[in-house]
Design a protein around this motif. Structure first.
Motif, short mmCIF file in Angstrom:
data_model
loop_
_atom_site.label_atom_id
_atom_site.label_comp_id
_atom_site.label_asym_id
_atom_site.label_seq_id
_atom_site.Cartn_x
_atom_site.Cartn_y
_atom_site.Cartn_z
N PRO A 24 0.85 -1.19 0.00
CA PRO A 24 0.00 0.00 0.00
C PRO A 24 0.89 1.25 0.00
CG PRO A 24 -0.45 -1.40 1.92
CD PRO A 24 0.68 -2.00 1.19
N SER A 25 0.37 2.36 -0.47
CA SER A 25 1.19 3.57 -0.59
C SER A 25 1.70 4.06 0.75
CB SER A 25 0.38 4.67 -1.28
OG SER A 25 -0.78 4.98 -0.52
N TRP A 26 1.05 3.71 1.85
CA TRP A 26 1.45 4.17 3.18
C TRP A 26 2.46 3.23 3.86
CZ3 TRP A 26 0.32 0.56 6.80
CH2 TRP A 26 -0.71 -0.33 6.52
N MET A 27 2.73 2.08 3.29
CA MET A 27 3.64 1.10 3.91
C MET A 27 4.96 1.08 3.14
SD MET A 27 3.02 -2.96 4.73
CE MET A 27 2.00 -2.73 6.18
N HIS A 28 6.05 0.98 3.90
CA HIS A 28 7.38 1.03 3.30
C HIS A 28 8.26 -0.09 3.85
CE1 HIS A 28 6.20 5.01 1.94
NE2 HIS A 28 5.77 5.21 3.17
N LEU A 29 9.24 -0.48 3.06
CA LEU A 29 10.24 -1.47 3.47
C LEU A 29 11.57 -0.76 3.65
CD1 LEU A 29 11.16 -4.50 3.83
CD2 LEU A 29 11.83 -4.37 1.44
N ARG A 30 12.22 -1.02 4.75
CA ARG A 30 13.59 -0.51 4.99
C ARG A 30 14.47 -1.71 5.19
NH1 ARG A 30 18.00 1.79 5.30
NH2 ARG A 30 18.80 2.92 7.08
N HIS A 31 15.47 -1.88 4.32
CA HIS A 31 16.41 -2.99 4.41
C HIS A 31 17.82 -2.42 4.34
CE1 HIS A 31 18.05 -6.98 2.60
NE2 HIS A 31 18.30 -6.88 3.89
N PRO A 32 18.42 -2.12 5.52
CA PRO A 32 19.77 -1.52 5.52
C PRO A 32 20.79 -2.44 4.85
CG PRO A 32 18.78 -1.44 7.71
CD PRO A 32 17.90 -2.31 6.85
N LYS A 33 21.72 -1.82 4.13
CA LYS A 33 22.80 -2.59 3.51
C LYS A 33 23.62 -3.27 4.59
CE LYS A 33 23.23 0.20 -0.60
NZ LYS A 33 24.08 1.00 -1.45
N ASP A 34 24.21 -4.37 4.26
CA ASP A 34 25.04 -5.15 5.19
C ASP A 34 24.27 -5.59 6.42
OD1 ASP A 34 27.22 -4.90 3.48
OD2 ASP A 34 27.82 -3.00 4.40
N SER A 35 22.98 -5.85 6.27
CA SER A 35 22.16 -6.32 7.38
C SER A 35 21.22 -7.41 6.89
CB SER A 35 21.33 -5.16 7.96
OG SER A 35 20.46 -5.65 8.96
N SER A 36 20.94 -8.37 7.77
CA SER A 36 19.98 -9.40 7.43
C SER A 36 18.57 -9.00 7.88
CB SER A 36 20.37 -10.73 8.09
OG SER A 36 20.37 -10.60 9.50
N LEU A 37 18.43 -7.83 8.51
CA LEU A 37 17.14 -7.36 9.00
C LEU A 37 16.46 -6.46 7.99
CD1 LEU A 37 18.18 -6.43 12.64
CD2 LEU A 37 17.13 -8.55 11.84
N ALA A 38 15.14 -6.50 7.99
CA ALA A 38 14.33 -5.59 7.18
C ALA A 38 13.14 -5.17 8.02
CB ALA A 38 13.87 -6.27 5.90
N PHE A 39 12.62 -3.97 7.76
CA PHE A 39 11.54 -3.42 8.55
C PHE A 39 10.42 -2.95 7.65
CE2 PHE A 39 15.61 -2.63 10.54
CZ PHE A 39 15.44 -3.17 11.80
N LEU A 40 9.18 -3.35 7.97
CA LEU A 40 7.99 -2.82 7.31
C LEU A 40 7.40 -1.79 8.26
CD1 LEU A 40 6.23 -5.98 5.87
CD2 LEU A 40 7.15 -4.08 4.57
N TYR A 41 7.09 -0.59 7.75
CA TYR A 41 6.55 0.44 8.63
C TYR A 41 5.63 1.36 7.84
CZ TYR A 41 9.96 3.51 6.41
OH TYR A 41 10.67 4.22 5.50
N GLY A 42 4.82 2.11 8.57
CA GLY A 42 3.94 3.08 7.94
C GLY A 42 2.80 3.46 8.86
#
Length: 84
Positions: A24-42
């Motif tokens: 959805p337009s209000w939800m975003h993915l953040r996946h920092p380089k050199d990391s195995s973690l990712a975050f969905l937020y919005g």
């Protein structure tokens, strides 16, 4: 993800609303380089439930895993957020 799918810096995550191509337009993915973690937020504009399909691809060996995450968006009821 799957029990045989170990976190790695070589993982790429591709989320979308189940059955569609995008988030959805209000939800975003953040996946920092050199990391195995990712975050969905919005900040959702409405209450309701939402199924997010998350596909993870190991870019080193091309193993893939898919999972569905159900989000339940509810109204915040807090005396500290009375200005909303």
């Amino acid at each position: 993800m799957g029990s045989d799918f170990k976190p790695s810096k070589n993982i790429e995550y591709m989320p979308s609303v189940a059955g569609t191509a995008d988030l959805p337009s209000w939800m975003h993915l953040r996946h920092p380089k050199d990391s195995s973690l990712a975050f969905l937020y919005g900040s959702a504009p409405n209450q309701g439930e939402l199924d997010i399909e998350l596909i993870a691809i190991n870019k080193f060996n091309y193993d893939t895993q898919k999972t569905i995450i159900r989000f339940k968006v509810t109204e915040i009821k807090s005396k500290y957020l009375s200005f909303l």
